[in-house]
Design an enzyme around this catalytic site. Structure first.
Site, mmCIF file in Angstrom:
data_model
loop_
_atom_site.group_PDB
_atom_site.id
_atom_site.type_symbol
_atom_site.label_atom_id
_atom_site.label_comp_id
_atom_site.label_asym_id
_atom_site.label_seq_id
_atom_site.Cartn_x
_atom_site.Cartn_y
_atom_site.Cartn_z
ATOM 1 N N ASP A 184 69.133 59.453 74.456
ATOM 2 C CA ASP A 184 70.421 59.086 75.067
ATOM 3 C C ASP A 184 71.543 59.031 74.031
ATOM 4 O O ASP A 184 72.428 58.184 74.106
ATOM 5 C CB ASP A 184 70.286 57.737 75.787
ATOM 6 C CG ASP A 184 71.496 57.395 76.650
ATOM 7 O OD1 ASP A 184 72.151 58.328 77.135
ATOM 8 O OD2 ASP A 184 71.789 56.196 76.808
ATOM 9 N N HIS A 207 74.494 55.593 77.463
ATOM 10 C CA HIS A 207 74.552 55.237 78.879
ATOM 11 C C HIS A 207 73.988 53.857 79.171
ATOM 12 O O HIS A 207 74.141 53.350 80.284
ATOM 13 C CB HIS A 207 73.796 56.270 79.725
ATOM 14 C CG HIS A 207 74.462 57.591 79.787
ATOM 15 N ND1 HIS A 207 74.100 58.646 78.987
ATOM 16 C CD2 HIS A 207 75.495 58.030 80.543
ATOM 17 C CE1 HIS A 207 74.877 59.687 79.255
ATOM 18 N NE2 HIS A 207 75.727 59.341 80.194
ATOM 19 N N GLU A 227 81.472 56.029 77.276
ATOM 20 C CA GLU A 227 80.903 55.821 78.609
ATOM 21 C C GLU A 227 81.475 54.572 79.274
ATOM 22 O O GLU A 227 81.736 54.557 80.478
ATOM 23 C CB GLU A 227 79.380 55.703 78.509
ATOM 24 C CG GLU A 227 78.669 57.026 78.425
ATOM 25 C CD GLU A 227 78.868 57.873 79.671
ATOM 26 O OE1 GLU A 227 78.713 57.343 80.794
ATOM 27 O OE2 GLU A 227 79.204 59.056 79.530
ATOM 28 N N HIS A 253 85.357 58.625 86.528
ATOM 29 C CA HIS A 253 84.544 58.554 85.312
ATOM 30 C C HIS A 253 84.635 59.873 84.545
ATOM 31 O O HIS A 253 84.962 59.888 83.350
ATOM 32 C CB HIS A 253 83.102 58.249 85.704
ATOM 33 C CG HIS A 253 82.117 58.236 84.579
ATOM 34 N ND1 HIS A 253 81.526 57.084 84.109
ATOM 35 C CD2 HIS A 253 81.595 59.249 83.816
ATOM 36 C CE1 HIS A 253 80.701 57.384 83.124
ATOM 37 N NE2 HIS A 253 80.722 58.700 82.931
ATOM 38 N N GLU A 254 84.354 60.978 85.238
ATOM 39 C CA GLU A 254 84.345 62.276 84.553
ATOM 40 C C GLU A 254 85.738 62.665 84.048
ATOM 41 O O GLU A 254 85.892 63.176 82.943
ATOM 42 C CB GLU A 254 83.801 63.361 85.479
ATOM 43 C CG GLU A 254 82.388 63.134 85.982
ATOM 44 C CD GLU A 254 81.393 62.868 84.877
ATOM 45 O OE1 GLU A 254 81.623 63.309 83.737
ATOM 46 O OE2 GLU A 254 80.382 62.198 85.137
ATOM 47 N N TYR A 276 80.564 61.166 70.795
ATOM 48 C CA TYR A 276 79.642 60.884 71.882
ATOM 49 C C TYR A 276 78.221 60.574 71.388
ATOM 50 O O TYR A 276 77.261 61.273 71.725
ATOM 51 C CB TYR A 276 79.637 62.043 72.874
ATOM 52 C CG TYR A 276 79.130 61.658 74.242
ATOM 53 C CD1 TYR A 276 79.813 60.744 75.025
ATOM 54 C CD2 TYR A 276 77.952 62.196 74.751
ATOM 55 C CE1 TYR A 276 79.348 60.379 76.277
ATOM 56 C CE2 TYR A 276 77.487 61.845 76.000
ATOM 57 C CZ TYR A 276 78.182 60.933 76.761
ATOM 58 O OH TYR A 276 77.719 60.571 77.999
ATOM 59 N N HIS A 329 86.716 60.932 80.890
ATOM 60 C CA HIS A 329 86.187 61.580 79.685
ATOM 61 C C HIS A 329 87.203 62.596 79.148
ATOM 62 O O HIS A 329 87.377 62.747 77.938
ATOM 63 C CB HIS A 329 84.871 62.293 79.990
ATOM 64 C CG HIS A 329 83.668 61.398 79.973
ATOM 65 N ND1 HIS A 329 83.301 60.641 78.880
ATOM 66 C CD2 HIS A 329 82.727 61.153 80.926
ATOM 67 C CE1 HIS A 329 82.199 59.959 79.158
ATOM 68 N NE2 HIS A 329 81.829 60.256 80.394
#
Length: 556
Positions: free
Chosen positions: A476, A481, A403, A379-380, A394, A383
């Site tokens: 958020d 998210h 995301e 996931h990271e 974002y 990005h």
């Protein structure tokens, strides 16, 4: 005050935060004048970022797939695309050829030489040098007479304003960048400095601040941090957070007066700057961070476990992108992959800060060490891939897509199931029924644990657009998210029909070829369907599955 910089090593993307009090969540009634002004602003904002996707039934053939021929096509087809004076108002950003033999020329929209923020156009040639489609987003409110692109403010003054506005500490991760752009915001095209400020600390930031180039006022800002001596290469081993045996690529390090030590530094991959794991030593002061070093080639101590998993998982994600998509690291050019573990104390998060991955150890109640999750690492790191491809902004729907794509690739790399974060939940959380962060197969089965976010919807993650959470940007980043679970579910449904491998090929093509910074959910559908057509043919089962998946979640 002069700011200090540290050497950049990794990126950041927050995957979760703790609960926030409900005070101030519910909106107050507003009068009709306010409603009218909001509607006017909404119409203007829509014209300031107009999506288009033109597929040419009668392709035009050129001698070569070049940026000049792409411009020639756009000049001849202004009526089709809605792009006026393309030779004057577009500037080449990149030209890339893919494995299908197609060439994609990406342009920035400009005025008087300044990039119009968020407006990009992509011209797609097939292998026969024929233009087959054009897509992107364009600002239709702009012409030469409507925007004064001169700046009264200096870049240095804009930087000072930006640093103050985000309470930046003295020590920054890397030197801030500043670019003069045209920024469409709330009914007006502003000439502004786009300043990027990055720092770690108690509240890490990868801030983008837009400072009016005439008045010096901050127009807009958002935090783009996204949740989740001589070396001699050799092999090593380690024990992960859950006790799994890990085979590692490490390096011998000779240090003065202390002999040979062993570092989590993987230099075994050709044309890669290396995979490195660092120790943040349970604080937020980056000056204390060091390369993770041990006295032997076996990293089996309790403190080693988070570092072992971060190092191991980073290599697995790197190998996935290289094998499946021919992508050499996050930037596609072999950049070093850096991870930092043991960040802060009881830190319930992992993030990509625009340069490297950072993992907290968790508080032991909700999370354990976040580096334990292969899907979290994927996931990271995705990005980072997105930062170098579609570069999705974002916040709001582009941020939710950011995301969502990172969750999708998390589930493709860690392919045991369609759940996100199941390996990082603490025993106490599991005992309370919280066994994962998000579910792509059944989003509604997971509660939105953050109370402030939950107040804007049903309290569970949405699986359909009729369950969409309309959050302000202050919550958020506009729901990045939460609303991501809608497109996550579409990906799951598509994957059930065509399999993970084809899903990965289609989704990678969408982010690397078709999507642009301000793409929304509808743009994503078009990009994914077109990617399926490119790869598997018009009328294919893969195209049908892509359409069916988005139909099922109400995205058209």
């Amino acid at each position: 005050m002069k700011k200090k910089f540290i050497v950049p090593v990794a990126l950041s993307s927050v995957i979760l935060v703790g609960s926030i009090p409900l005070s101030g969540v519910f909106a107050k009634p507003i009068d009709s004048k306010v409603v009218s002004s909001v509607q006017v602003a909404k119409k203007w904002n829509e014209k300031a970022s107009v999506p288009f996707f033109v597929k040419d039934r009668f392709t035009e053939k050129f001698s070569s797939s070049t940026s000049s021929n792409a411009l020639n096509y756009l000049k001849k087809n202004e009526d089709k695309t809605g792009i006026k004076h393309p030779d004057k108002n577009l500037k080449v950003k990149s030209t890339e050829k893919d494995k299908l033999g197609m060439t994609h020329v990406r342009f920035n929209q400009t005025i008087n030489g300044l990039n119009v923020e968020g407006s990009e156009v992509i011209v797609h040639f097939n292998k026969n040098n024929e233009v087959v489609s054009v897509n992107g987003r364009i600002n239709q409110t702009i012409d030469d007479g409507t925007v004064d692109t001169t700046a009264s403010l200096s870049s240095d003054d804009a930087l000072k304003t930006a640093l103050t506005s985000v309470n930046a500490p003295d020590e920054l991760t890397y030197e801030p960048t500043s670019e003069l752009v045209v920024y469409p915001f709330e009914g007006e095209n502003h000439t502004a400095y786009k300043v990027n400020v990055n720092f770690m600390g108690d509240e890490p930031g990868n801030w983008f601040v837009y400072v009016d180039a005439k008045t010096g006022e901050v127009i807009d800002k958002y935090n783009g941090i996204m949740d989740f001596d001589e070396f001699k290469p050799q092999n090593g081993v380690g024990k992960g957070v859950h006790g799994a045996h890990r085979d590692l690529h490490i390096s011998q390090v000779k240090e003065p007066k202390s002999g040979t030590k062993f570092a989590l530094a993987d230099l075994a991959h050709e044309n890669l700057g290396g995979i490195f794991t660092f120790d943040s030593k349970n604080d937020t002061n980056t000056k204390n961070d060091t390369l993770y070093v041990g006295n032997s080639a076996a990293f089996i101590g309790d403190y080693d476990r988070a570092a072992v998993d971060a190092h191991y998982n980073s290599e697995k994600v790197y190998e996935y992108y290289l094998k499946e998509h021919g992508r050499n690291s996050l930037d596609g050019k072999g950049m070093a992959i850096n991870s930092y573990v043991h960040y802060d104390k009881n830190y319930n998060n992992a993030f990509w800060n625009g340069a490297w991955m950072t993992y907290g150890d968790g508080d032991g109640e909700f999370f354990i060490s976040l580096s334990a999750g292969l899907d979290v690492a994927a996931h990271e790191m995705t990005h980072g891939v997105i930062s170098h491809t579609a570069n999705l902004v974002y916040r709001n729907q582009p941020g939710a897509l950011n995301e969502s794509f990172t969750d999708v690739f998390g589930a493709l790399v860690d392919d045991k199931d369609w759940e996100i974060g199941e390996e990082i939940m603490a025993p106490a959380a599991k005992a309370n029924g919280v066994t994962r962060l998000r579910s792509m197969s059944d989003p509604n089965s997971v509660v939105v644990s953050n109370a402030q976010r939950a107040a804007y919807g049903s309290g569970v993650y949405p699986a359909h657009m009729k369950e969409y959470y309309n959050m302000p940007q202050s919550v958020d980043n506009g729901g990045v998210h939460v609303n991501s679970s809608i497109t996550n579910h579409a990906a799951y449904l598509i994957g059930q029909e065509i399999g993970r491998k084809k899903l990965g090929q289609i989704y990678y093509r969408a982010i690397s070829v078709y999507l642009t910074p301000n793409s929304n959910f509808s743009d994503a559908r078009k990009a994914i369907v077109q990617s399926a057509i490119d790869l598997y043919g018009e009328g294919s089962a893969e195209e049908a599955a892509a359409n069916s998946g988005f139909d099922a979640v109400g995205i058209y």
